[in-house]
Design an enzyme around this catalytic site. Structure first.
Site, PDB file in Angstrom:
ATOM      1  N   ASP A  23       8.014  15.898 -37.260  1.00 29.42           N
ATOM      2  CA  ASP A  23       9.143  15.871 -38.161  1.00 29.42           C
ATOM      3  C   ASP A  23       8.584  15.444 -39.514  1.00 29.42           C
ATOM      4  O   ASP A  23       7.520  14.848 -39.581  1.00 29.42           O
ATOM      5  CB  ASP A  23      10.141  14.836 -37.608  1.00 29.42           C
ATOM      6  N   CYS A  41       2.719   2.078   3.008  1.00 28.28           N
ATOM      7  CA  CYS A  41       3.949   1.331   3.266  1.00 28.28           C
ATOM      8  C   CYS A  41       5.086   1.923   2.449  1.00 28.28           C
ATOM      9  O   CYS A  41       6.220   2.034   2.921  1.00 28.28           O
ATOM     10  CB  CYS A  41       3.794  -0.132   2.862  1.00 28.28           C
ATOM     11  N   CYS A  67       0.864  -1.157   0.000  1.00 24.24           N
ATOM     12  CA  CYS A  67       0.000   0.000   0.000  1.00 24.24           C
ATOM     13  C   CYS A  67       0.907   1.214   0.000  1.00 24.24           C
ATOM     14  O   CYS A  67       2.040   1.153   0.449  1.00 24.24           O
ATOM     15  CB  CYS A  67      -0.885  -0.080   1.242  1.00 24.24           C
TER      16      CYS A  67
HETATM   17  P1  ADP Z   1      13.666  16.066 -41.786  1.00 25.81           P
HETATM   18  O1  ADP Z   1      13.639  17.208 -40.851  1.00 25.81           O
HETATM   19  O2  ADP Z   1      12.710  16.268 -42.910  1.00 25.81           O
HETATM   20  O3  ADP Z   1      13.474  14.754 -41.111  1.00 25.81           O
HETATM   21  P2  ADP Z   1      16.553  15.888 -41.828  1.00 25.81           P
HETATM   22  O4  ADP Z   1      16.767  16.897 -40.743  1.00 25.81           O
HETATM   23  O5  ADP Z   1      16.795  14.470 -41.487  1.00 25.81           O
HETATM   24  O6  ADP Z   1      15.112  16.062 -42.488  1.00 25.81           O
HETATM   25  O7  ADP Z   1      17.455  16.270 -43.048  1.00 25.81           O
HETATM   26  C1  ADP Z   1      17.339  17.561 -43.594  1.00 25.81           C
HETATM   27  C2  ADP Z   1      18.051  17.707 -44.922  1.00 25.81           C
HETATM   28  O8  ADP Z   1      19.451  17.521 -44.734  1.00 25.81           O
HETATM   29  C3  ADP Z   1      17.661  16.679 -45.935  1.00 25.81           C
HETATM   30  O9  ADP Z   1      16.511  17.085 -46.669  1.00 25.81           O
HETATM   31  C4  ADP Z   1      18.910  16.668 -46.837  1.00 25.81           C
HETATM   32  O10 ADP Z   1      18.874  17.750 -47.712  1.00 25.81           O
HETATM   33  C5  ADP Z   1      20.032  16.893 -45.852  1.00 25.81           C
HETATM   34  N1  ADP Z   1      20.652  15.632 -45.408  1.00 25.81           N
HETATM   35  C6  ADP Z   1      20.621  15.115 -44.159  1.00 25.81           C
HETATM   36  N2  ADP Z   1      21.312  13.963 -44.103  1.00 25.81           N
HETATM   37  C7  ADP Z   1      21.762  13.717 -45.348  1.00 25.81           C
HETATM   38  C8  ADP Z   1      22.528  12.666 -45.969  1.00 25.81           C
HETATM   39  N3  ADP Z   1      22.973  11.615 -45.297  1.00 25.81           N
HETATM   40  N4  ADP Z   1      22.794  12.766 -47.266  1.00 25.81           N
HETATM   41  C9  ADP Z   1      22.355  13.819 -47.973  1.00 25.81           C
HETATM   42  N5  ADP Z   1      21.636  14.822 -47.470  1.00 25.81           N
HETATM   43  C10 ADP Z   1      21.345  14.801 -46.184  1.00 25.81           C
HETATM   44 MG    MG Z   2      13.715  12.930 -39.761  1.00 24.59          MG
END
Ligand code: ADP
Ligand code: MG
Length: 712
Positions: free
Chosen positions: A415, A26, A23
């Site tokens: 996101d 306790c 409880c």
């Molecule tokens: P979101 O916010 O839509 O989830 P991210 O923050 O993951 O997108 O990525 C944002 C942008 O950064 C992508 O649209 C791309 O242009 C660039 N980017 C991120 N990681 C990579 C990668 N590994 N290769 C190429 N571009 C990347």
């Molecule tokens: Mg993302």
């Protein structure tokens, strides 16, 4: 949500099971016993889990000393308890035997009293050894034995505790010859305690159901033989065999075979998912028609299911705000009512020359009402019930606090990539600049992306399959922007235009509604890759459903460009979008919205948005069954990749909060009305125990169990 468990050298954590901590009262006593020990950093008790978890400085304190403190407080300090332990059979549990015996004695005592004429007209306290009275005293002592030892220990420690109050009430009643009252308290209070146990057991039962999902045995291939072993003993990288109709025993990757697997137990998805070599399978899911062999990647308690279970178990320790309120309330309430009870026993007879026995019984009745148990379990039963109901629908809520906070959310941020979109982009176009050709652009980009976990990276490497992709070195991931590294003697960058800010002229980023990443070295941009990622089928409906639930702002936060952002935002119907954000800027956006609107939820996939998930009031991760970051960082994890769980989640949290409120306020109201009824003598002692303790405990539990029926 910040975690206080990190840092500090020498910090250790010890979990001690306390099977007789039944409880919240306790729990408070256990806390009081441990907290003053030097070296205690942090302490949480779980009534439903019947354990205490202590974080302590191992240079100043050790587990034995903690166990000793638990014992000194009058409780059993056991080994960390397995929740799936079989509960003891009724006939072997002494508490239950005593309760039943006490009930039998009590009722036969009453019958005797009715049937046998009272032989004596002497004053009651002189005592007449009538059979009825004897039976009633027997009922009081036998039932009372359930809490006498505890009560005496409380007396020694000079703490006000339920067992002590009840012990005092029973002996008081016997002393003044109110044998029926004494018997009633003992039998009813014992029954109430049992029922409370049962209630907590029921709440825990849903967790047990979760554990039963995991199969007990597994078939593994060892030295060319097929062996059946205990599921928990499968070793990593071992190959397990899953026949049609079998449950998958571990998390693994399919190496042979193809089949569809019902993953509802983990992800809540109702449709079976097709598995072939390379697919991930989860422990506790059900294989349908095909034959599969899978290489174990996570075994024993480390499987996704195992981690869900341990997180659900720990969830109760992140106390809901209501529970804190109730505990604080009980800390005031119990002493005040107790003092009132003593005053009631003594003042009217002394000051007004009223009948001592009458007022003594009224005082005792008030003492019984002083018991906060039903009140204190009102919140945890609802929290446990809500959280386990969610777990069975593929939603993991990591704490009662999150369950309650979710109900207050008015702003949801999302996101984009992998959350509102499928996170399975594909390359739609590759363009080359200058004297480079498209194959070069793709080969160089793929060389770097092979090392990245980003969804875009997977799309690019998939497109380059079959090409002769060179090795990259000095790889570096520029979070939220792109990747960089050494390929064929040069340093190349793949990613957002900002990464090429120093290169003139900056190429036009295009105004297509697609994601475009640039590929270049330090001097020039050699080309670009355009990718498209489809919006999730359920996204639009989920967003609309959230709006119907009264959300005042739905916002998309993305690192992608303005054009893609707009297209996706319009497709799913959010109110607002912010594009071109770095992970840190997503955090600022969440903070800004929090400042503006109060509580904010962030929904993400754990890729480049983990900090924002942490910054939000409640961070909700998608597709957590497949992603460790998501599962670990989020406060709430949607195990499946399905946005339509969101409306369910918010509905469940609101219903949970409503149930919590109903429970808390109705138990407070019942206690106070009973207390008020004691003074004029309307409420008898038996009624107080029956309604105030037993009845209320049952009612709050029954109310909480309704949450299990919230469906998605
Ligand atoms: P979101 O916010 O839509 O989830 P991210 O923050 O993951 O997108 O990525 C944002 C942008 O950064 C992508 O649209 C791309 O242009 C660039 N980017 C991120 N990681 C990579 C990668 N590994 N290769 C190429 N571009 C990347
Ligand atoms: Mg993302």
């Amino acid at each position: 949500m910040s975690d206080s468990r990190s840092g500090l050298p020498g910090a250790a954590t010890f979990t001690c099971s306390i099977p007789d901590m039944e409880c919240a009262d306790c729990a408070t006593r256990v806390e009081r016993a441990i907290r003053p020990l030097s070296g205690v950093l942090d302490l949480t008790t779980s009534v439903v889990g019947q354990r205490v978890t202590v974080r302590f400085d191992s240079t100043r304190l050790d587990a034995d000393r903690i166990r000793e403190a638990v014992r000194e407080a009058g409780y059993t300090a056991g080994e960390p308890r397995e929740v799936d332990e079989e509960s003891v059979s009724v006939w072997r549990d002494p508490t239950k035997i005593r309760t039943i015996l006490s009930a039998l004695l009590f009722f036969s005592g009453l019958v005797c009293r009715l049937l046998l004429p009272d032989p004596s007209h002497a004053p009651r306290w002189v005592g007449h050894a009538g059979l009825g009275d004897g039976l009633l005293i027997g009922a009081a002592l036998v039932g009372g034995f359930n809490f006498f030892p505890q009560g005496l220990r409380a007396l020694r420690h000079l703490t006000l505790d339920m067992s002590f109050l009840m012990t005092a009430a029973i002996f008081g009643a016997i002393a003044i010859g109110e044998y029926a009252e004494a018997g009633a308290i003992a039998f009813l209070f014992s029954t109430a305690e049992l029922l409370e146990d049962y209630a907590i057991e029921r709440a825990r039962g849903s967790l047990k159901a979760l554990m039963e999902l995991a199969p007990d045995t597994a078939v593994v291939r060892r030295d060319g033989l097929e062996l059946t072993v205990v599921a928990g003993e499968v070793i990593r990288d071992e190959v397990v065999i899953v026949r049609p109709g079998d449950k998958v025993p571990v998390d693994g990757v399919v190496v042979v075979g193809a089949s569809s697997v019902d993953q509802a137990s983990i992800t809540g998805e109702s449709m079976p998912v097709y598995k072939e070599p390379g697919s991930t399978v989860f422990a506790g899911t059900l294989n349908h028609e095909g034959y599969l062999e899978a290489r174990a990647t996570r075994v024993a308690g480390d499987t996704t299911l195992g981690r869900i279970i341990s997180m659900v178990e720990d969830a109760e320790e992140h106390r809901a705000p209501s529970e804190d309120f109730v505990r604080r309330f009980a800390r005031l309430y119990t002493p005040i009512i107790t003092v009132a009870a003593v005053a009631l026993m003594t003042l009217p007879p002394l000051a007004l020359d009223a009948d001592f026995a009458t007022w003594f019984v009224r005082g005792l009745t008030l003492l019984v009402i002083a018991c906060p148990c039903a009140l204190v379990i009102s919140t945890p039963v609802a929290v446990v019930s809500g959280i386990t109901s969610a777990a069975r629908n593929g939603v993991l809520i990591k704490g009662g606090n999150y369950l309650e906070q979710l109900a207050t959310i008015r702003v949801v941020t999302f996101d984009k990539t992998g959350t509102l979109t499928q996170g399975r982009p594909h390359v739609t176009r590759v363009t080359a600049h200058g004297n480079h050709d498209e194959t070069d652009v793709l080969r160089i980009a793929a060389a770097l992306e092979e090392r990245s976990q980003h969804p875009l990276a997977r799309a690019i490497t998939a497109r380059a399959r079959g090409l002769n992709v060179p090795e990259a070195s000095d790889f570096e991931s520029i979070t939220g922007l792109g990747v960089r590294g050494h390929v064929l003697g040069r340093t190349y960058t793949v990613g957002r235009p900002e990464l090429f800010a120093t290169i003139e002229p900056r190429p036009d980023t295009g105004d297509e509604e697609a994601t475009r990443v640039l590929v270049g070295d330090e001097q020039e941009i050699i080309g670009s890759i355009t990718l498209a990622d489809a919006v999730r089928d359920e996204a639009r409906d989920a967003v609309a459903a959230l709006r119907r639930l009264g959300m005042s702002r739905l916002v998309m936060l993305t690192g992608d460009n303005e054009e893609t952002a707009r297209a996706v935002a319009e497709a799913v119907g959010v109110d607002e979008w912010r594009a071109g954000l770095l992970p840190q800027e997503k955090v600022s956006a969440v903070q800004e919205l929090t400042g503006q609107y109060g509580h904010v939820a962030m929904v993400g996939d754990g890729v480049n948005d983990a900090p924002a998930l942490v910054a939000a009031t409640v961070g909700i991760a998608m597709g957590a069954a497949g992603s460790d970051t998501a599962l670990e960082t989020a406060d709430v994890a949607l195990m499946g990749d399905d946005l339509s769980r969101l409306p369910y989640l918010f509905t469940l949290s609101r219903r949970s909060r409503a149930v919590i409120r109903q429970n808390v306020w109705s138990s407070i109201l019942i206690k106070f009305s009973l207390a008020a009824g004691v003074f004029p003598g309307v409420v008898s002692l038996a009624a107080a125990v029956l309604v105030g303790d037993l009845g209320t405990s049952l009612a709050v539990t029954a109310n909480a169990l309704r949450l299990a029926r919230t469906h998605s």
